[in-house]
Design a protein around this motif. Structure first.
Motif, PDB file in Angstrom:
ATOM      1  N   TRP A 150      24.055 -13.450 -32.004  1.00  0.00           N
ATOM      2  CA  TRP A 150      23.577 -12.629 -30.894  1.00  0.00           C
ATOM      3  C   TRP A 150      22.247 -12.005 -31.259  1.00  0.00           C
ATOM      4  N   ASN A 151      21.554 -11.507 -30.242  1.00  0.00           N
ATOM      5  CA  ASN A 151      20.340 -10.730 -30.429  1.00  0.00           C
ATOM      6  C   ASN A 151      20.548  -9.324 -29.881  1.00  0.00           C
ATOM      7  N   GLY A 152      19.774  -8.378 -30.384  1.00  0.00           N
ATOM      8  CA  GLY A 152      19.932  -6.996 -29.936  1.00  0.00           C
ATOM      9  C   GLY A 152      21.094  -6.319 -30.625  1.00  0.00           C
ATOM     10  N   TRP A 153      21.663  -5.325 -29.963  1.00  0.00           N
ATOM     11  CA  TRP A 153      22.717  -4.504 -30.550  1.00  0.00           C
ATOM     12  C   TRP A 153      24.075  -4.895 -29.992  1.00  0.00           C
ATOM     13  N   ARG A 154      25.079  -4.901 -30.858  1.00  0.00           N
ATOM     14  CA  ARG A 154      26.449  -5.275 -30.488  1.00  0.00           C
ATOM     15  C   ARG A 154      27.397  -4.252 -31.089  1.00  0.00           C
ATOM     16  N   ASN A 155      28.400  -3.837 -30.316  1.00  0.00           N
ATOM     17  CA  ASN A 155      29.321  -2.801 -30.779  1.00  0.00           C
ATOM     18  C   ASN A 155      30.388  -3.368 -31.712  1.00  0.00           C
ATOM     19  N   PHE A 156      30.598  -2.650 -32.819  1.00  0.00           N
ATOM     20  CA  PHE A 156      31.642  -2.994 -33.789  1.00  0.00           C
ATOM     21  C   PHE A 156      32.505  -1.774 -34.055  1.00  0.00           C
ATOM     22  N   ILE A 157      33.779  -2.014 -34.321  1.00  0.00           N
ATOM     23  CA  ILE A 157      34.735  -0.939 -34.617  1.00  0.00           C
ATOM     24  C   ILE A 157      34.884  -0.805 -36.128  1.00  0.00           C
ATOM     25  N   ILE A 158      34.820   0.429 -36.616  1.00  0.00           N
ATOM     26  CA  ILE A 158      35.099   0.692 -38.030  1.00  0.00           C
ATOM     27  C   ILE A 158      36.618   0.726 -38.191  1.00  0.00           C
ATOM     28  N   LYS A 159      37.209  -0.336 -38.691  1.00  0.00           N
ATOM     29  CA  LYS A 159      38.670  -0.401 -38.787  1.00  0.00           C
ATOM     30  C   LYS A 159      39.182   0.079 -40.142  1.00  0.00           C
ATOM     31  N   ARG A 160      38.293   0.102 -41.132  1.00  0.00           N
ATOM     32  CA  ARG A 160      38.737   0.526 -42.460  1.00  0.00           C
ATOM     33  C   ARG A 160      37.575   1.166 -43.195  1.00  0.00           C
ATOM     34  N   ILE A 161      37.872   2.252 -43.924  1.00  0.00           N
ATOM     35  CA  ILE A 161      36.879   2.923 -44.760  1.00  0.00           C
ATOM     36  C   ILE A 161      37.485   3.109 -46.142  1.00  0.00           C
ATOM     37  N   GLU A 162      36.751   2.720 -47.168  1.00  0.00           N
ATOM     38  CA  GLU A 162      37.256   2.871 -48.537  1.00  0.00           C
ATOM     39  C   GLU A 162      36.230   3.609 -49.389  1.00  0.00           C
ATOM     40  N   GLN A 163      36.702   4.563 -50.192  1.00  0.00           N
ATOM     41  CA  GLN A 163      35.835   5.290 -51.121  1.00  0.00           C
ATOM     42  C   GLN A 163      35.682   4.457 -52.374  1.00  0.00           C
ATOM     43  N   GLU A 164      34.459   4.028 -52.665  1.00  0.00           N
ATOM     44  CA  GLU A 164      34.215   3.127 -53.787  1.00  0.00           C
ATOM     45  C   GLU A 164      33.751   3.861 -55.038  1.00  0.00           C
ATOM     46  N   SER A 165      33.130   5.028 -54.844  1.00  0.00           N
ATOM     47  CA  SER A 165      32.686   5.859 -55.959  1.00  0.00           C
ATOM     48  C   SER A 165      32.498   7.267 -55.423  1.00  0.00           C
ATOM     49  N   ALA A 166      31.960   8.165 -56.265  1.00  0.00           N
ATOM     50  CA  ALA A 166      31.776   9.549 -55.830  1.00  0.00           C
ATOM     51  C   ALA A 166      30.848   9.667 -54.635  1.00  0.00           C
ATOM     52  N   GLU A 167      29.968   8.652 -54.417  1.00  0.00           N
ATOM     53  CA  GLU A 167      28.974   8.775 -53.345  1.00  0.00           C
ATOM     54  C   GLU A 167      28.847   7.534 -52.466  1.00  0.00           C
ATOM     55  N   ILE A 168      29.706   6.545 -52.657  1.00  0.00           N
ATOM     56  CA  ILE A 168      29.613   5.303 -51.883  1.00  0.00           C
ATOM     57  C   ILE A 168      30.931   5.027 -51.163  1.00  0.00           C
ATOM     58  N   LYS A 169      30.817   4.736 -49.860  1.00  0.00           N
ATOM     59  CA  LYS A 169      31.959   4.320 -49.056  1.00  0.00           C
ATOM     60  C   LYS A 169      31.688   2.930 -48.483  1.00  0.00           C
ATOM     61  N   SER A 170      32.748   2.141 -48.375  1.00  0.00           N
ATOM     62  CA  SER A 170      32.643   0.846 -47.709  1.00  0.00           C
ATOM     63  C   SER A 170      33.221   0.952 -46.307  1.00  0.00           C
ATOM     64  N   PHE A 171      32.546   0.296 -45.358  1.00  0.00           N
ATOM     65  CA  PHE A 171      32.947   0.296 -43.959  1.00  0.00           C
ATOM     66  C   PHE A 171      33.216  -1.141 -43.526  1.00  0.00           C
ATOM     67  N   TYR A 172      34.414  -1.380 -43.005  1.00  0.00           N
ATOM     68  CA  TYR A 172      34.813  -2.704 -42.543  1.00  0.00           C
ATOM     69  C   TYR A 172      34.635  -2.737 -41.029  1.00  0.00           C
ATOM     70  N   LEU A 173      33.719  -3.593 -40.565  1.00  0.00           N
ATOM     71  CA  LEU A 173      33.260  -3.582 -39.183  1.00  0.00           C
ATOM     72  C   LEU A 173      33.774  -4.817 -38.444  1.00  0.00           C
TER      73      LEU A 173
END
Length: 403
Positions: A150-173
């Motif tokens: 696709w081109n442009g912007w497309r909506n995604f849902i954050i279904k999962r968030i994981e804390q990977e370190s003291a300052e980094i989080k992973s987002f599953y889109l």
């Protein structure tokens, strides 16, 4: 553009070297005053810290210096075009930029900017704009040619968030529309668009994809940067760290020129600093999942154990494979006496790893802050690594050009 106009452009090089950033600073202020809606498309953190004006000043200067043969810049222009397509830049916006850039040249430079020089720069800019528009047209077409593209912007849902370190989080889109998502090359990025209340603006940021491709979701791993209120630099990462599972964000299709070469069987040397590890994770997982088992050496540097994301997963992978070797450098450690053999104190020093990384046919990938890239690039050259085998990704506006 005729030869006389090219000579006029070349004659402005000394002025651009001396006053280029004054010009681009003035240009952005002028353009945003007349077109405040464009503030939603620009990273206002890079406006505040001066990186954007520096990048534009460098680009204008490079174009003037190479006006006789602008084709030598095509590699740089493709990189800029890739960033532009991830931000959904359209041809009509080049007219806005050109109008305000030429007006800024006249108003900042003053009397030396004669009508002839302004006319030459007008022709030169729109010649460059045509090159960029055609580059981006091809990239937009490539996006749509992909399954799930696709081109442009497309909506995604954050279904999962994981804390990977003291300052980094992973987002599953995951795509909100439930449809297919586009494939990507390991090392590429997506742009994320988030509304920032403090600025009352939508703000885009680029984040490397931190997994190999799968058909269900994208993953980004975001470092929470310092900087709020008067410093917009960390506003998007802070906003992302406040997101919850179930929230919706807009993203662009995968883009970027920093990625593994398709079907290459060359050994890999991955060199990362801080959150620069994210594209390397994608490369590592792709190598593992493709069962290529290419010899891979990963050199990583970060401040300490608490901010070393994915360290347990990487260590487990290393223990279960024969093709992965890692060397980690911590600035400091709470347990200096009990560090494993593959972890050293101090900044990344490739001389200490030279026996491991000087592999015949290896491709070297560097990602991290500007000064980190420059240091490691220079170290590789000192180790007699060929420039053509070194690739790098600079987060933010492109300020360095080492190749």
């Amino acid at each position: 553009m005729n030869n006389y106009q090219k000579q006029l452009i070349s004659a402005t090089v000394p002025i651009l070297r001396e006053s280029g950033e004054d010009l681009t600073d003035y240009f952005y202020a002028r353009m945003f005053k007349h077109h405040p809606e464009l503030r939603n498309m620009f990273n206002m953190g890079n406006q505040a810290n001066g990186r954007q004006k520096s990048a534009l000043a460098n680009a204008v200067l490079a174009y003037a210096e190479n006006i006789e043969n602008p084709s030598v810049l095509i590699g740089v222009l493709k990189g800029i075009g890739s960033k532009h397509t991830s931000l959904n830049i359209q041809p009509e916006q080049y007219k806005i930029v050109g109008t305000h850039l030429i007006a800024s040249i006249k108003e900042v430079i003053g009397e030396p900017a004669t009508d002839e020089i302004l006319e030459a720069w007008t022709v030169a800019f729109f010649q460059l704009a045509d090159i960029m528009i055609n580059v981006e047209k091809g990239l937009y077409a490539e996006n749509l040619s992909k399954e799930g593209g696709w081109n442009g912007w497309r909506n995604f849902i954050i279904k999962r968030i994981e804390q990977e370190s003291a300052e980094i989080k992973s987002f599953y889109l995951y795509p909100q529309d439930g449809k297919e998502i586009a494939n990507f090359h390991p090392g590429q990025f997506i742009s994320v668009q988030v509304f920032i209340e403090e600025l009352n603006l939508l703000q885009p940021r680029q984040y490397s994809l931190s997994t190999s491709y799968n058909s269900e979701y994208y993953r980004i791993s975001v470092k929470k940067e310092n900087g709020m209120n008067s410093n917009p630099s960390g506003m998007v990462s802070n906003a992302m760290h406040l997101k919850s599972e179930g929230d919706i964000i807009s993203i662009s299709a995968p883009a970027g020129l920093f990625h593994l070469e398709k079907d290459s069987k060359n050994p890999l040397v991955l060199i990362s600093g801080g959150v620069g590890f994210t594209p390397m994770l994608s490369m590592l997982e792709t190598n593992m999942n493709a069962l290529q088992n290419k010899k891979t050496v990963w050199i990583h540097g970060c401040r300490n154990e608490s901010v070393h994301a994915f360290k347990n997963q990487i260590e487990e992978l290393k223990q279960n494979t024969e093709w992965l070797e890692t060397h980690t450098f911590y600035d400091t450690s709470e347990d200096e006496k009990n560090l494993p053999e593959n972890i050293s104190l101090g900044r990344v020093d490739l001389q200490k790893c030279s026996d491991s990384i000087l592999i015949e046919g290896a491709k070297f990938y560097i990602c991290g802050p500007e000064i980190f890239i420059k240091n490691q690039y220079e170290s590789l050259l000192n180790l007699n690594v060929s420039r053509e085998n070194i690739f790098y990704e600079e987060f933010g506006p492109q300020l360095i050009n080492l190749n």
